[in-house]
Scaffold this active site. Structure first.
Site, mmCIF file in Angstrom:
data_model
loop_
_atom_site.group_PDB
_atom_site.id
_atom_site.type_symbol
_atom_site.label_atom_id
_atom_site.label_comp_id
_atom_site.label_asym_id
_atom_site.label_seq_id
_atom_site.Cartn_x
_atom_site.Cartn_y
_atom_site.Cartn_z
ATOM 1 N N ASP A 9 -15.449 2.041 -1.653
ATOM 2 C CA ASP A 9 -16.605 1.144 -1.612
ATOM 3 C C ASP A 9 -16.488 -0.053 -2.563
ATOM 4 O O ASP A 9 -16.908 -1.155 -2.228
ATOM 5 C CB ASP A 9 -17.878 1.944 -1.917
ATOM 6 C CG ASP A 9 -18.091 3.028 -0.877
ATOM 7 O OD1 ASP A 9 -18.263 2.697 0.301
ATOM 8 O OD2 ASP A 9 -18.033 4.218 -1.245
ATOM 9 N N SER A 28 0.815 -1.222 0.000
ATOM 10 C CA SER A 28 0.000 0.000 0.000
ATOM 11 C C SER A 28 0.849 1.273 0.000
ATOM 12 O O SER A 28 1.825 1.390 0.752
ATOM 13 C CB SER A 28 -0.902 0.013 1.233
ATOM 14 O OG SER A 28 -1.533 1.270 1.323
ATOM 15 N N HIS A 85 -20.115 4.487 5.100
ATOM 16 C CA HIS A 85 -21.104 4.649 4.031
ATOM 17 C C HIS A 85 -21.867 3.330 3.939
ATOM 18 O O HIS A 85 -21.264 2.256 4.074
ATOM 19 C CB HIS A 85 -20.369 4.963 2.724
ATOM 20 C CG HIS A 85 -21.254 5.270 1.550
ATOM 21 N ND1 HIS A 85 -22.502 5.843 1.655
ATOM 22 C CD2 HIS A 85 -21.035 5.104 0.220
ATOM 23 C CE1 HIS A 85 -23.016 6.004 0.449
ATOM 24 N NE2 HIS A 85 -22.149 5.563 -0.439
ATOM 25 N N GLU A 132 -17.326 32.401 -9.101
ATOM 26 C CA GLU A 132 -18.230 33.018 -8.119
ATOM 27 C C GLU A 132 -19.163 32.009 -7.451
ATOM 28 O O GLU A 132 -19.888 32.357 -6.515
ATOM 29 C CB GLU A 132 -19.022 34.151 -8.779
ATOM 30 C CG GLU A 132 -18.096 35.306 -9.164
ATOM 31 C CD GLU A 132 -18.833 36.576 -9.551
ATOM 32 O OE1 GLU A 132 -20.016 36.712 -9.203
ATOM 33 O OE2 GLU A 132 -18.210 37.409 -10.220
HETATM 34 N N1 LIG Z 1 -13.823 10.580 1.031
HETATM 35 C C1 LIG Z 1 -14.672 11.035 1.950
HETATM 36 O O1 LIG Z 1 -14.538 12.163 2.416
HETATM 37 C C2 LIG Z 1 -15.803 10.186 2.483
HETATM 38 C C3 LIG Z 1 -16.864 10.803 3.155
HETATM 39 C C4 LIG Z 1 -17.836 9.998 3.775
HETATM 40 C C5 LIG Z 1 -17.745 8.601 3.673
HETATM 41 N N2 LIG Z 1 -16.715 8.055 2.964
HETATM 42 C C6 LIG Z 1 -16.619 6.580 2.917
HETATM 43 O O2 LIG Z 1 -15.429 6.201 3.592
HETATM 44 C C7 LIG Z 1 -14.939 4.970 3.034
HETATM 45 C C8 LIG Z 1 -13.477 5.163 2.658
HETATM 46 O O3 LIG Z 1 -13.426 6.093 1.585
HETATM 47 P P1 LIG Z 1 -12.175 7.061 1.368
HETATM 48 O O4 LIG Z 1 -12.639 8.128 0.425
HETATM 49 O O5 LIG Z 1 -11.610 7.460 2.683
HETATM 50 O O6 LIG Z 1 -11.151 6.087 0.621
HETATM 51 P P2 LIG Z 1 -9.729 6.480 0.013
HETATM 52 O O7 LIG Z 1 -9.335 7.855 0.369
HETATM 53 O O8 LIG Z 1 -9.768 6.077 -1.428
HETATM 54 O O9 LIG Z 1 -8.724 5.506 0.810
HETATM 55 C C9 LIG Z 1 -8.815 4.131 0.661
HETATM 56 C C10 LIG Z 1 -7.795 3.473 1.559
HETATM 57 O O10 LIG Z 1 -8.064 2.079 1.581
HETATM 58 C C11 LIG Z 1 -6.893 1.372 1.198
HETATM 59 N N3 LIG Z 1 -7.293 0.134 0.518
HETATM 60 C C12 LIG Z 1 -7.853 -0.010 -0.697
HETATM 61 N N4 LIG Z 1 -8.112 -1.318 -0.942
HETATM 62 C C13 LIG Z 1 -7.696 -1.988 0.169
HETATM 63 C C14 LIG Z 1 -7.678 -3.352 0.544
HETATM 64 N N5 LIG Z 1 -8.153 -4.317 -0.270
HETATM 65 N N6 LIG Z 1 -7.162 -3.683 1.752
HETATM 66 C C15 LIG Z 1 -6.701 -2.751 2.582
HETATM 67 N N7 LIG Z 1 -6.691 -1.428 2.287
HETATM 68 C C16 LIG Z 1 -7.180 -1.074 1.091
HETATM 69 C C17 LIG Z 1 -6.133 2.335 0.320
HETATM 70 O O11 LIG Z 1 -4.788 1.986 0.284
HETATM 71 P P3 LIG Z 1 -3.975 1.907 -1.110
HETATM 72 O O12 LIG Z 1 -3.302 3.230 -1.209
HETATM 73 O O13 LIG Z 1 -3.069 0.778 -0.914
HETATM 74 O O14 LIG Z 1 -4.962 1.645 -2.227
HETATM 75 C C18 LIG Z 1 -6.365 3.631 1.106
HETATM 76 O O15 LIG Z 1 -5.528 3.704 2.218
HETATM 77 C C19 LIG Z 1 -15.850 4.648 1.866
HETATM 78 O O16 LIG Z 1 -16.849 3.738 2.326
HETATM 79 C C20 LIG Z 1 -16.481 5.983 1.527
HETATM 80 O O17 LIG Z 1 -17.749 5.882 0.897
HETATM 81 C C21 LIG Z 1 -15.743 8.809 2.376
#
Ligand SMILES: NC(=O)c1ccc[n+]([C@@H]2O[C@H](COP(=O)([O-])OP(=O)(O)OC[C@H]3O[C@@H](n4cnc5c(N)ncnc54)[C@H](OP(=O)(O)O)[C@@H]3O)[C@@H](O)[C@H]2O)c1
Length: 338
Positions: free
Chosen positions: A91, A59, A116, A239
């Site tokens: 997701d 990762s 989520h 804007e």
């Molecule tokens: N983004 C937001 O502000 C936000 C807001 C509300 C809810 N959410 C929810 O929060 C959750 C996470 O979203 P995010 O936006 O924070 O994700 P993100 O920024 O894309 O981060 C994903 C993380 O998960 C890791 N990962 C991916 N596949 C993996 C696996 N198979 N095993 C272990 N680690 C893995 C990634 O590491 P690598 O670098 O190795 O891929 C990275 O550290 C989702 O359910 C999303 O809907 C997000």
């Protein structure tokens, strides 16, 4: 499913939450991106002493988690020893992660926390019957939630319990959400389905899809009519922040009270022409496709094929004229600082 003010959602604040519950747990945060890092840091600063981070061996975020002082291991290893497993991975990756690593590893009676509701609502994750399943969805992007937490503030959180085998899922979920800082603002209790369906609808119709196309469509209308692209950029894009900041602070009616009468009068005449019957029909269609699962099926089919549609559309977006104008004006501003 609609809520109105005569039947408001239950709301919880710090005084309703027992932080000692989450402080006594070993928490595995799986993923260290936007949400994962914020959850891990806020939980630690709220007194949760036993936090591990689960990531793939290769990762890109592994070094960051280690630099922040967390023990990093694989998702399966992290989950195996945890009382609470927070799945903070994008997701589309939930299905395989759950099937291959988390489902075989989680202890009976442990809790699975989502930010989520998508993967539970649409069956990508079918949680084992012997664990608690909790939604703690802070309404903000990760780094912003962290900044507010450090400033002694918080964001709203949508919270729900899908499965409560321990009898303590409700109190545990509130404790977790309070540790994120959300009890300082308000933790609203709802369901996985309501959070997920409304979130997908809102981001597609308004926040991301709708706004992006509205801005670009209006910008290109001016450009194609011969107006200077820089001028069109100011009027249709730049804007937007000024007005939406006003709306955020005061509501739409409050913002309209602050703009000129000319802008207000024009808005009343033109807004309903832009968002008229065809747009309303499209919104109904989008909601239907969210609720019947067709959107998520298409999302996962693209993911399973290596995301060709996502990547092609991302590339096309970056090549739009409006992006070139934005880059040009950033360069203009940077030259002023030289
Ligand atoms: N983004 C937001 O502000 C936000 C807001 C509300 C809810 N959410 C929810 O929060 C959750 C996470 O979203 P995010 O936006 O924070 O994700 P993100 O920024 O894309 O981060 C994903 C993380 O998960 C890791 N990962 C991916 N596949 C993996 C696996 N198979 N095993 C272990 N680690 C893995 C990634 O590491 P690598 O670098 O190795 O891929 C990275 O550290 C989702 O359910 C999303 O809907 C997000």
């Amino acid at each position: 499913m609609t809520q109105n003010l005569a039947n408001p959602l239950p709301v919880f604040h710090d005084r309703d939450c027992d932080l000692s519950i989450i402080r006594g747990k070993r928490v595995a945060v799986i993923g260290y991106g936007s949400q994962g890092r914020t959850h891990a840091l806020n939980l630690r600063d709220s007194g949760v002493g036993d936090i591990v981070v689960g990531l793939k061996a290769d990762s890109a975020t592994r070094a960051k988690a280690q630099a922040d002082g967390f023990a990093v291991m694989t998702a399966g290893e992290a989950a195996a020893g945890a009382d609470v497993v927070a799945i903070m991975v994008s997701d589309e990756a939930h299905r395989d992660l759950w099937r291959d690593e988390l489902a075989p590893a989680m202890r009976p009676g442990a809790a699975l926390v989502f930010a989520h509701g998508l993967s539970v609502r649409f069956g990508l994750v079918e949680p084992r019957a012997d664990i608690d399943v909790i939604l703690a969805s802070p309404k903000g992007i990760g780094p912003r939630i962290r900044d507010l937490y450090e400033a002694g503030q918080g964001v709203f959180c949508l919270f729900g319990v899908h499965q409560d085998v321990s009898g303590g899922a409700h109190a545990l979920g509130l404790s977790y959400a309070a540790a994120l800082g959300c009890g300082r603002k308000g933790i609203l209790e709802t369901t996985f389905a309501a959070e997920c369906e409304s979130d997908l609808f809102g981001e597609q119709v308004v926040l991301c899809g709708g706004v992006a196309e509205l801005v670009d469509g209006a910008f290109m209308t001016l450009v194609e009519a011969g107006y200077p692209p820089e001028v069109a950029w100011f009027e249709c894009f730049y804007e937007l922040k000024l007005v939406t900041d006003l709306m955020f602070e005061r509501g739409v009616a409050g913002a309209f009270a602050k703009i000129s009468n000319t802008a207000e009068y024009g808005a009343y005449l033109t807004g309903p022409r832009i968002i008229g019957a065809p747009s309303k029909a499209a919104m109904d269609q989008v909601l239907a496709e969210v609720r019947d699962g067709s959107f998520v099926r298409r999302l996962m089919a693209d993911y399973d094929a290596g995301s060709p549609e996502l990547l092609a559309r991302r590339k096309a977006l970056g090549q739009r004229t409006i992006e070139a104008v934005g880059t040009h004006l950033s360069d203009v501003a940077a030259k002023a600082e030289e």
